[in-house]
Design a protein around this motif. Structure first.
Motif, PDB file in Angstrom:
ATOM      1  N   ARG A 326       0.835  -1.216   0.000  1.00 18.02           N
ATOM      2  CA  ARG A 326       0.000   0.000   0.000  1.00 18.02           C
ATOM      3  C   ARG A 326       0.864   1.259   0.000  1.00 18.02           C
ATOM      4  O   ARG A 326       0.690   2.169   0.817  1.00 18.02           O
ATOM      5  CB  ARG A 326      -0.955   0.006   1.195  1.00 18.02           C
ATOM      6  CG  ARG A 326      -1.933  -1.151   1.234  1.00 18.02           C
ATOM      7  CD  ARG A 326      -2.972  -1.087   0.141  1.00 18.02           C
ATOM      8  NE  ARG A 326      -3.836   0.097   0.238  1.00 18.02           N
ATOM      9  CZ  ARG A 326      -4.786   0.398  -0.641  1.00 18.02           C
ATOM     10  NH1 ARG A 326      -4.991  -0.382  -1.683  1.00 18.02           N
ATOM     11  NH2 ARG A 326      -5.525   1.471  -0.479  1.00 18.02           N
ATOM     12  N   GLU A 346      -3.017  -6.886   3.253  1.00 16.92           N
ATOM     13  CA  GLU A 346      -2.713  -5.476   2.962  1.00 16.92           C
ATOM     14  C   GLU A 346      -2.065  -4.818   4.167  1.00 16.92           C
ATOM     15  O   GLU A 346      -2.511  -4.994   5.303  1.00 16.92           O
ATOM     16  CB  GLU A 346      -3.990  -4.724   2.595  1.00 16.92           C
ATOM     17  CG  GLU A 346      -4.657  -5.196   1.328  1.00 16.92           C
ATOM     18  CD  GLU A 346      -5.929  -4.419   1.019  1.00 16.92           C
ATOM     19  OE1 GLU A 346      -5.815  -3.221   0.672  1.00 16.92           O
ATOM     20  OE2 GLU A 346      -7.027  -4.990   1.146  1.00 16.92           O
ATOM     21  N   ASN A 347      -1.013  -4.040   3.886  1.00 16.65           N
ATOM     22  CA  ASN A 347      -0.384  -3.247   4.929  1.00 16.65           C
ATOM     23  C   ASN A 347      -1.341  -2.147   5.395  1.00 16.65           C
ATOM     24  O   ASN A 347      -1.991  -1.488   4.591  1.00 16.65           O
ATOM     25  CB  ASN A 347       0.905  -2.613   4.388  1.00 16.65           C
ATOM     26  CG  ASN A 347       1.524  -1.629   5.366  1.00 16.65           C
ATOM     27  OD1 ASN A 347       1.545  -1.880   6.566  1.00 16.65           O
ATOM     28  ND2 ASN A 347       2.016  -0.512   4.856  1.00 16.65           N
ATOM     29  N   GLU A 348      -1.407  -1.965   6.710  1.00 20.10           N
ATOM     30  CA  GLU A 348      -2.286  -0.930   7.266  1.00 20.10           C
ATOM     31  C   GLU A 348      -1.521   0.202   7.937  1.00 20.10           C
ATOM     32  O   GLU A 348      -2.098   1.240   8.248  1.00 20.10           O
ATOM     33  CB  GLU A 348      -3.255  -1.578   8.264  1.00 20.10           C
ATOM     34  CG  GLU A 348      -4.173  -2.600   7.611  1.00 20.10           C
ATOM     35  CD  GLU A 348      -4.918  -3.449   8.618  1.00 20.10           C
ATOM     36  OE1 GLU A 348      -5.859  -2.922   9.250  1.00 20.10           O
ATOM     37  OE2 GLU A 348      -4.556  -4.639   8.777  1.00 20.10           O
ATOM     38  N   LEU A 349      -0.210   0.001   8.160  1.00 21.39           N
ATOM     39  CA  LEU A 349       0.560   1.049   8.831  1.00 21.39           C
ATOM     40  C   LEU A 349       2.052   0.797   8.663  1.00 21.39           C
ATOM     41  O   LEU A 349       2.526  -0.306   8.915  1.00 21.39           O
ATOM     42  CB  LEU A 349       0.214   1.069  10.331  1.00 21.39           C
ATOM     43  CG  LEU A 349       0.911   2.126  11.186  1.00 21.39           C
ATOM     44  CD1 LEU A 349       0.369   3.523  10.853  1.00 21.39           C
ATOM     45  CD2 LEU A 349       0.712   1.825  12.675  1.00 21.39           C
ATOM     46  N   MET A 370      -5.313  -0.388  16.867  1.00 20.49           N
ATOM     47  CA  MET A 370      -5.998  -0.843  15.648  1.00 20.49           C
ATOM     48  C   MET A 370      -6.355  -2.326  15.758  1.00 20.49           C
ATOM     49  O   MET A 370      -7.454  -2.745  15.369  1.00 20.49           O
ATOM     50  CB  MET A 370      -5.093  -0.612  14.432  1.00 20.49           C
ATOM     51  CG  MET A 370      -4.855   0.861  14.112  1.00 20.49           C
ATOM     52  SD  MET A 370      -3.526   1.117  12.888  1.00 20.49           S
ATOM     53  CE  MET A 370      -4.304   0.464  11.405  1.00 20.49           C
ATOM     54  N   HIS A 374     -10.174  -3.660  15.622  1.00 21.93           N
ATOM     55  CA  HIS A 374     -10.626  -4.411  14.450  1.00 21.93           C
ATOM     56  C   HIS A 374     -10.372  -5.918  14.560  1.00 21.93           C
ATOM     57  O   HIS A 374     -10.804  -6.669  13.682  1.00 21.93           O
ATOM     58  CB  HIS A 374      -9.940  -3.871  13.194  1.00 21.93           C
ATOM     59  CG  HIS A 374     -10.167  -2.413  12.956  1.00 21.93           C
ATOM     60  ND1 HIS A 374     -11.406  -1.899  12.629  1.00 21.93           N
ATOM     61  CD2 HIS A 374      -9.320  -1.341  13.022  1.00 21.93           C
ATOM     62  CE1 HIS A 374     -11.317  -0.572  12.484  1.00 21.93           C
ATOM     63  NE2 HIS A 374     -10.062  -0.214  12.718  1.00 21.93           N
ATOM     64  N   VAL A 377      -4.383  -6.612  12.684  1.00 13.71           N
ATOM     65  CA  VAL A 377      -3.712  -5.521  11.979  1.00 13.71           C
ATOM     66  C   VAL A 377      -2.432  -6.071  11.356  1.00 13.71           C
ATOM     67  O   VAL A 377      -1.747  -6.912  11.942  1.00 13.71           O
ATOM     68  CB  VAL A 377      -3.403  -4.330  12.916  1.00 13.71           C
ATOM     69  CG1 VAL A 377      -2.341  -4.688  13.952  1.00 13.71           C
ATOM     70  CG2 VAL A 377      -2.963  -3.104  12.108  1.00 13.71           C
ATOM     71  N   THR A 378      -2.140  -5.607  10.142  1.00 15.84           N
ATOM     72  CA  THR A 378      -0.896  -5.954   9.460  1.00 15.84           C
ATOM     73  C   THR A 378      -0.083  -4.679   9.292  1.00 15.84           C
ATOM     74  O   THR A 378      -0.593  -3.689   8.748  1.00 15.84           O
ATOM     75  CB  THR A 378      -1.158  -6.572   8.072  1.00 15.84           C
ATOM     76  OG1 THR A 378      -1.882  -7.792   8.237  1.00 15.84           O
ATOM     77  CG2 THR A 378       0.147  -6.856   7.338  1.00 15.84           C
ATOM     78  N   VAL A 379       1.159  -4.689   9.764  1.00 17.72           N
ATOM     79  CA  VAL A 379       2.001  -3.495   9.707  1.00 17.72           C
ATOM     80  C   VAL A 379       3.354  -3.854   9.097  1.00 17.72           C
ATOM     81  O   VAL A 379       3.764  -5.016   9.102  1.00 17.72           O
ATOM     82  CB  VAL A 379       2.196  -2.859  11.095  1.00 17.72           C
ATOM     83  CG1 VAL A 379       0.858  -2.470  11.704  1.00 17.72           C
ATOM     84  CG2 VAL A 379       2.965  -3.777  12.030  1.00 17.72           C
TER      85      VAL A 379
END
Length: 413
Positions: A326, A346-349, A370, A374, A377-379
């Motif tokens: 992303r 998908e990367n979120e951060l 996060m 939710h 989370v994927t970072v």
């Protein structure tokens, strides 16, 4: 007096000769030990000289490992459901020339009373005499089946270049498609209820050596994203596997700012379909033990559907998942991957846009919130010492808050 003196000289000469003989015997023994030592470690490869450098060929060595794996499976009367095999050849990283070997994917039915750990031990014992070893064991999928994957191969050193060759990927499954149990995956060490799961992907392995050891020492699930063709790419993948982490390819893709493009071998929008597919396959072949791919840079390429279809077609053919980094809010990569039936994340951060320990910790606390909000989370972080320090020091705090660190492959959909 004269007689006594003669006896003394005789004894002295005898001691000198005894000393000389001892030295000679020690020299002979030393030479024999060295000779035996050299005979015990024959080269695992042959060298074929060509006009464009030498080909270092591990084909014979990898086929010996194939034979040993087959013998172990036949001895246990395990049912082999599918075999795919090919010869791979990749450029060397530090000198001119290529490395060639033979590799296979083997899908095996495992009886209900045999665990993955048992299979690992049986195959490991069988391949030892052939110079092979089980490099890693981890959960995976094979054409939609839940499996446990054993990465089998050899390690060698070429002119100070550490090398890991994957000869066999053995996928273990049950008759009804369930993966064998007993896979050792590091889990949350803190007590209490899990409130959220966090996958940490660490990009840019391959540029330096220092960070490899730092991340390998972290006893929690991490995903090593290894950039191809760099001085320490192979070592990063090998250490990642041996330390229990997962390995993916960090595929260079064209950014919007062409001046910022960091890698010479990069997937670009100007390439033809065949050029894209060829470049992706060659990059995949350079990283041992990978189970997926994410993009390095790629803000222009991931927004181009034609480019992504060609990239993803190669991933699908190799049974690999995709994680969209992303780098561009207009990316079509994840959507296209799901349309093609490829497991996707998908990367979120990004957690280390600021290269300071305190700043990375602050981002990890944001990621924590996060995950709690939710569920997952994927970072993404990077192979830097500041990030490694921050991650290591934050683990107790994250786990105390109910965060479980997991592999990115566990959060795909």
């Amino acid at each position: 007096m004269a007689t006594g003196k003669g006896k003394t000289n005789g004894k002295g000469n005898g001691k000198i000769w005894l000393f000389i003989i001892s030295v000679i015997l020690m020299a002979i023994l030393y030479g024999k030990v060295n000779q035996d030592s050299n005979q015990q470690t024959p080269p695992k490869h042959t060298i074929e000289k060509t006009g464009s450098g030498a080909v270092v060929d591990f084909t014979e060595a990898t086929k010996k490992i194939h034979t040993a794996v087959d013998a172990a499976l036949q001895k246990g009367e395990f049912s082999v459901r599918d075999i795919k095999e090919t010869t791979k050849e990749i450029p060397r990283q530090k000198v001119e020339g290529t490395i060639r070997w033979h590799t296979r994917q083997v899908l095996v039915n495992v009886p209900a009373d045999v665990s993955a750990e048992t299979m690992k031990q049986r195959i490991g014992a069988a391949i030892q005499s052939a110079g092979g070893q089980v490099l890693s064991t981890q959960p995976d999928t094979y054409q939609g089946l839940a499996v446990v994957r054993l990465d089998i191969g050899l390690r060698d050193k070429l002119e100070q270049e550490d090398l890991t060759i994957i000869s066999d990927r053995v996928y273990l499954t049950r008759e009804k498609g369930a993966a064998p149990e007993a896979i050792s995956v590091p889990e949350t060490k803190g007590e209490g209820k899990v409130r959220g799961k966090m996958a940490l992907v660490i990009d840019d392995f391959g540029y330096n050596q220092e960070t490899i050891s730092a991340y390998a020492a972290i006893n929690r699930p991490l995903t090593f994203a290894v950039i191809p063709y760099r001085p320490f790419s192979n070592e990063a993948a090998s250490r990642g596997l041996s330390s229990g982490h997962q390995v993916i390819l960090h595929l260079p893709m064209e950014p919007l700012d062409q001046g910022a493009q960091s890698e010479a071998l990069t997937v670009t929008v100007a390439m033809s379909d065949k050029e894209i597919q060829s470049m992706v396959q060659k990059a995949i072949d350079t990283v041992p033990g990978l189970i997926g791919v994410n993009n390095h840079q790629g803000s222009r390429a991931t927004a181009d559907k034609r480019v992504m279809k060609n990239v993803l077609s190669i991933l699908k053919a190799n049974n690999l998942f995709f994680v969209d980094s992303r780098t561009n809010g207009q990316s079509v990569a994840a959507e296209t991957a799901r349309q093609m039936g490829i497991q996707t994340g998908e990367n979120e951060l990004f957690i280390d846009n600021t290269n300071e320990v305190s700043a990375v910790k602050a981002k990890l606390r944001t990621a924590q919130e996060m995950a709690i909000k939710h569920g997952t989370v994927t970072v993404i972080g990077h192979a830097r010492m500041t990030t490694a320090t921050a991650v290591s020091e934050m683990i107790p705090e994250l786990e105390a808050a109910g965060i479980q660190l997991v592999f990115v492959s566990q959060l795909l959909r």
